[in-house]
Design a protein around this motif. Structure first.
Motif, PDB file in Angstrom:
ATOM      1  N   GLY A  55       5.723  -6.054   2.562  1.00 23.75           N
ATOM      2  CA  GLY A  55       7.156  -6.236   2.706  1.00 23.75           C
ATOM      3  C   GLY A  55       7.811  -5.186   3.569  1.00 23.75           C
ATOM      4  N   ALA A  56       9.025  -5.491   4.017  1.00 25.10           N
ATOM      5  CA  ALA A  56       9.770  -4.578   4.877  1.00 25.10           C
ATOM      6  C   ALA A  56      10.334  -3.390   4.121  1.00 25.10           C
ATOM      7  CB  ALA A  56      10.909  -5.336   5.557  1.00 25.10           C
ATOM      8  N   ASP A  57      10.303  -3.438   2.777  1.00 26.42           N
ATOM      9  CA  ASP A  57      10.854  -2.343   1.970  1.00 26.42           C
ATOM     10  C   ASP A  57       9.781  -1.367   1.498  1.00 26.42           C
ATOM     11  OD1 ASP A  57       9.560  -4.015   0.239  1.00 26.42           O
ATOM     12  OD2 ASP A  57      11.210  -4.172  -1.206  1.00 26.42           O
ATOM     13  N   GLY A  58       8.531  -1.520   1.974  1.00 25.87           N
ATOM     14  CA  GLY A  58       7.467  -0.621   1.573  1.00 25.87           C
ATOM     15  C   GLY A  58       6.703  -1.064   0.349  1.00 25.87           C
ATOM     16  N   ASN A  59       7.121  -2.133  -0.290  1.00 23.74           N
ATOM     17  CA  ASN A  59       6.418  -2.651  -1.463  1.00 23.74           C
ATOM     18  C   ASN A  59       5.594  -3.881  -1.093  1.00 23.74           C
ATOM     19  OD1 ASN A  59       7.522  -0.707  -3.254  1.00 23.74           O
ATOM     20  ND2 ASN A  59       9.412  -1.900  -3.347  1.00 23.74           N
ATOM     21  N   LEU A  60       4.784  -4.328  -2.056  1.00 20.54           N
ATOM     22  CA  LEU A  60       3.970  -5.518  -1.861  1.00 20.54           C
ATOM     23  C   LEU A  60       4.240  -6.516  -2.968  1.00 20.54           C
ATOM     24  CD1 LEU A  60       1.587  -2.927  -1.253  1.00 20.54           C
ATOM     25  CD2 LEU A  60       0.899  -4.901   0.079  1.00 20.54           C
ATOM     26  N   LEU A  61       3.979  -7.776  -2.667  1.00 24.09           N
ATOM     27  CA  LEU A  61       4.008  -8.813  -3.686  1.00 24.09           C
ATOM     28  C   LEU A  61       2.571  -9.262  -3.934  1.00 24.09           C
ATOM     29  CD1 LEU A  61       7.063 -10.991  -2.604  1.00 24.09           C
ATOM     30  CD2 LEU A  61       7.012  -8.968  -4.062  1.00 24.09           C
ATOM     31  N   ARG A  62       2.237  -9.475  -5.206  1.00 24.51           N
ATOM     32  CA  ARG A  62       0.879  -9.885  -5.566  1.00 24.51           C
ATOM     33  C   ARG A  62       0.943 -11.134  -6.421  1.00 24.51           C
ATOM     34  NH1 ARG A  62      -2.569  -5.296  -8.261  1.00 24.51           N
ATOM     35  NH2 ARG A  62      -0.944  -5.563  -9.854  1.00 24.51           N
ATOM     36  N   GLY A  63       0.193 -12.139  -5.978  1.00 26.88           N
ATOM     37  CA  GLY A  63       0.142 -13.398  -6.715  1.00 26.88           C
ATOM     38  C   GLY A  63      -1.269 -13.710  -7.137  1.00 26.88           C
ATOM     39  N   ASN A  64      -1.418 -14.171  -8.380  1.00 31.12           N
ATOM     40  CA  ASN A  64      -2.732 -14.537  -8.901  1.00 31.12           C
ATOM     41  C   ASN A  64      -3.106 -15.942  -8.431  1.00 31.12           C
ATOM     42  OD1 ASN A  64      -4.636 -15.755 -11.055  1.00 31.12           O
ATOM     43  ND2 ASN A  64      -4.688 -13.564 -11.497  1.00 31.12           N
ATOM     44  N   LEU A  65      -4.289 -16.096  -7.861  1.00 25.14           N
ATOM     45  CA  LEU A  65      -4.700 -17.379  -7.310  1.00 25.14           C
ATOM     46  C   LEU A  65      -4.857 -18.453  -8.384  1.00 25.14           C
ATOM     47  CD1 LEU A  65      -7.316 -16.184  -4.664  1.00 25.14           C
ATOM     48  CD2 LEU A  65      -5.186 -17.402  -4.180  1.00 25.14           C
ATOM     49  N   GLU A  66      -5.177 -18.066  -9.607  1.00 26.84           N
ATOM     50  CA  GLU A  66      -5.382 -19.039 -10.678  1.00 26.84           C
ATOM     51  C   GLU A  66      -4.079 -19.378 -11.399  1.00 26.84           C
ATOM     52  OE1 GLU A  66      -8.445 -17.803 -13.322  1.00 26.84           O
ATOM     53  OE2 GLU A  66     -10.031 -17.856 -11.804  1.00 26.84           O
ATOM     54  N   THR A  67      -3.329 -18.353 -11.784  1.00 24.57           N
ATOM     55  CA  THR A  67      -2.121 -18.583 -12.581  1.00 24.57           C
ATOM     56  C   THR A  67      -0.879 -18.823 -11.721  1.00 24.57           C
ATOM     57  OG1 THR A  67      -1.580 -16.230 -12.689  1.00 24.57           O
ATOM     58  CG2 THR A  67      -3.053 -17.118 -14.385  1.00 24.57           C
ATOM     59  N   ILE A  87       5.924  -7.665  -8.236  1.00 22.98           N
ATOM     60  CA  ILE A  87       6.118  -6.625  -7.226  1.00 22.98           C
ATOM     61  C   ILE A  87       5.180  -5.469  -7.527  1.00 22.98           C
ATOM     62  CG2 ILE A  87       7.710  -4.910  -6.275  1.00 22.98           C
ATOM     63  CD1 ILE A  87       9.980  -6.789  -6.717  1.00 22.98           C
ATOM     64  N   VAL A  88       4.485  -4.989  -6.485  1.00 27.74           N
ATOM     65  CA  VAL A  88       3.652  -3.798  -6.603  1.00 27.74           C
ATOM     66  C   VAL A  88       4.353  -2.678  -5.847  1.00 27.74           C
ATOM     67  CG1 VAL A  88       1.430  -2.744  -6.103  1.00 27.74           C
ATOM     68  CG2 VAL A  88       1.550  -5.158  -6.752  1.00 27.74           C
ATOM     69  N   THR A  89       4.792  -1.666  -6.561  1.00 29.69           N
ATOM     70  CA  THR A  89       5.491  -0.542  -5.935  1.00 29.69           C
ATOM     71  C   THR A  89       4.487   0.447  -5.367  1.00 29.69           C
ATOM     72  OG1 THR A  89       7.310  -0.780  -7.513  1.00 29.69           O
ATOM     73  CG2 THR A  89       7.178   1.293  -6.302  1.00 29.69           C
ATOM     74  N   THR A  90       4.600   0.715  -4.088  1.00 32.69           N
ATOM     75  CA  THR A  90       3.659   1.635  -3.446  1.00 32.69           C
ATOM     76  C   THR A  90       4.098   3.083  -3.535  1.00 32.69           C
ATOM     77  OG1 THR A  90       4.752   1.462  -1.298  1.00 32.69           O
ATOM     78  CG2 THR A  90       3.037  -0.168  -1.803  1.00 32.69           C
ATOM     79  N   GLY A  91       5.382   3.312  -3.791  1.00 35.91           N
ATOM     80  CA  GLY A  91       5.900   4.676  -3.777  1.00 35.91           C
ATOM     81  C   GLY A  91       6.438   5.085  -2.423  1.00 35.91           C
TER      82      GLY A  91
END
Length: 406
Positions: free
Chosen positions: A240-252, A257-261
Motif C-alpha cells: 500500500g501507499a501508506d507503508g502497510n500491507l493487506l493480507r488475504g487468506n486464499l481459503e477463507t 491489515i499488516v502494519t509494517t511500522g
C-alpha cells in the motif's frame, strides 16, 4: 511677493519637467538594455537538401513481458522492442497506427497472442508472437493501466481509470466494457488458478471467479492506494501507499491489515518461494524483509532513491533491485543483504528482466537499455538515454545519421 514667488516657481517647474523627462529616458534605456538580444538570423537561399524537420519522440521504457523465450519492452511512444533469447539483436516490432503510451503488456499461455494497453484507451493486439501489432477498437478513451490473461476462461481482462474493466475472448479482437460498482482506478490485475484479483485506489480489492464478467468488491479494510500483489502458498499480500500491507487468506478469503511500522510508499512486493522470504521496496529507497509470512518486517537495505522494481535471476541465486538515478542493487543471499553496483547512468531505471543463467536486462527513461550478461560481468549500455529533444535528422551517408537538437 507674488512676483518673487512666480519667478521662483517657474524655474522649479522647468527643473521638475526636465528631471521627469530625463528619468523617463533613463528607464527606457535600461528596459531596452535588459531585453534579450535576438540572434542574428542567417537566411539560406534554399533549404539544404536532405534535411527534414521531424517530430522525434524520445521513448521511455516502462513495462515488459518475458514469455516463451522472448522479451518485450514497451513505453511512452507506443513502440515495442523485442529480443529473442537465441539472438543478440534488439528489433523494433511493427506497430503502425498508434503512438500512445503503453502501460502494460500480457501474453496468453502459448505466447503467440499478446495484448498491449495504454493511454487514450489504447488496445493493441499481436497474433504472431509480437512481430506485428494492430490497434483494436476500444470501448473507452480512458487510460488502461493493467491487463491479464485468464487461462481458465481463455479471456483477456483489462482495467484502468475510474472503475474501467474491459474483457475480450482469447482472439483479442473484440472488447466490451463490464459494469463495475466503483469509480476507483485500478493499478494491477492478477489471474490465479481459481480467481482474478484486481486492486486500486481507495483500498479497492475486487475479485472475479467467472473470468471477469462479474466482480465482488471486498469490504474495504484500508483507504490507501494499493500498488502491487504477491501470492504465497496460503496468502495474498498487497502493498500500500501508506507503508502497510493487506493480507488475504486464499481459503477463507478473510482480509487484514499488516502494519509494517513504516509509513513510506511501498512500490513493489516480491515473494521468494524457495526461501519463503517476502521483500518490499519503498519510495524512500528502503528494502524491507519478512521471513514469517509478512507478520514482522525489518529494513535490510537503506538508500536515498525511489526503488521501482525487482527481478530474480533464472537460476534463482541473484536478486536485482532497480531505481531512480541509475540505482542498481544486488543480493546473492535471497535478499538478506544488498550491495550497490556501479551504474554508468543517472537516468531512472524502471524495470529489470532475467536473461541467461544469472544475468539481467534493465530499462528505463529516455530510452535507456542496459545489460549484465552474468554475475562476473560489468553492466553494458545497449541504448544510451537521450533526454534532450531532437529537432532535425540529417542522413549523412548510407546507414549514418546526424541528429541535432537541445
Amino acid at each position: 511677493k507674488r512676483w518673487l514667488i512666480m519667478n521662483l516657481f517657474i524655474p522649479y517647474e522647468t527643473s521638475k519637467k526636465l528631471f521627469l523627462h530625463c528619468s523617463l529616458l533613463f528607464i527606457v534605456a535600461i528596459t531596452i538594455g535588459c531585453q534579450k538580444k535576438e540572434s542574428e538570423v542567417i537566411k539560406n537561399s534554399e533549404i539544404p537538401q536532405g534535411i527534414y524537420p521531424l517530430n522525434v519522440l524520445n521513448a521511455g521504457f516502462f513495462t515488459h513481458q518475458n514469455i516463451k523465450g522472448k522479451i518485450f519492452i514497451a513505453g511512452s511512444d507506443g513502440k515495442i522492442i523485442t529480443l529473442d533469447n537465441e539472438g543478440s539483436q534488439w528489433l523494433a516490432a511493427d506497430t503502425p497506427g498508434f503512438n500512445d503510451k503503453i502501460t502494460a503488456l500480457a501474453a496468453n499461455n502459448t505466447g503467440i497472442e499478446l495484448v498491449a494497453v495504454g493511454e487514450n484507451g489504447l488496445i493493441a493486439h499481436s497474433n504472431d508472437s509480437g512481430k506485428h501489432w494492430h490497434k483494436r477498437p476500444s470501448p473507452s478513451q480512458k487510460t488502461i493501466t493493467t491487463i491479464s490473461f485468464d487461462e481458465n476462461y481463455q479471456r483477456w481482462i483489462a482495467a484502468g481509470e475510474q472503475g474501467l474493466i474491459l474483457i475480450s475472448d482469447a482472439i483479442g479482437y473484440n472488447w466490451q466494457q463490464v459494469e463495475f460498482a466503483s469509480t476507483s482506478t485500478f493499478s494491477k490485475i492478477v489471474s490465479l488458478p481459481d480467481r482474478i484479483i484486481a486492486i486500486g485506489d481507495n483500498g479497492l480489492i475486487a475479485q472475479s471467479t467467472d473470468g471477469g464478467l462479474d466482480w465482488d468488491i471486498i469490504p474495504a479494510v484500508s483507504t490507501a492506494t494499493l500498488i502491487d500483489i504477491a501470492v504465497t502458498d496460503t496468502n495474498i499480500l498487497i502493498s500500500g501507499a501508506d507503508g502497510n500491507l493487506l493480507r488475504g487468506n486464499l481459503e477463507t478469503n478473510l482480509w487484514e491489515i499488516v502494519t509494517t511500522g513504516f509509513s513510506t510508499y511501498l512500490s513493489r512486493i516480491f515473494y521468494n518461494s524457495e526461501q519463503k522470504i517476502l521483500l518490499s521496496l519503498s519510495s524512500d529507497g528502503d528494502i524491507f524483509l519478512s521471513d514469517d509470512g509478512g507478520n514482522l518486517w525489518a529494513p535490510v537495505s537503506q538508500h536515498n532513491h525511489y526503488l521501482n522494481n525487482i527481478a530474480q535471476s533464472a537460476d534463482g541465486k541473484r536478486l536485482l533491485v532497480v531505481g531512480d538515478q541509475g540505482q542498481l542493487l544486488i543480493s546473492e543471499n535471497a535478499g538478506r543483504t544488498w550491495k550497490a553496483q556501479h551504474s554508468q547512468v543517472n537516468t531512472n531505471i524502471e524495470g529489470a528482466i532475467a536473461i541467461g543463467n544469472n544475468g539481467f536486462i534493465a530499462y528505463g527513461e529516455s530510452g535507456l537499455l542496459m545489460q549484465q550478461k552474468d554475475s562476473q560481468s560489468e553492466w553494458q549500455i545497449i541504448n544510451h538515454p537521450v533526454a534532450e529533444f531532437v529537432h532535425q535528422l540529417l542522413p549523412d551517408a548510407l546507414d549514418n545519421w546526424i541528429a541535432v537538437g537541445a
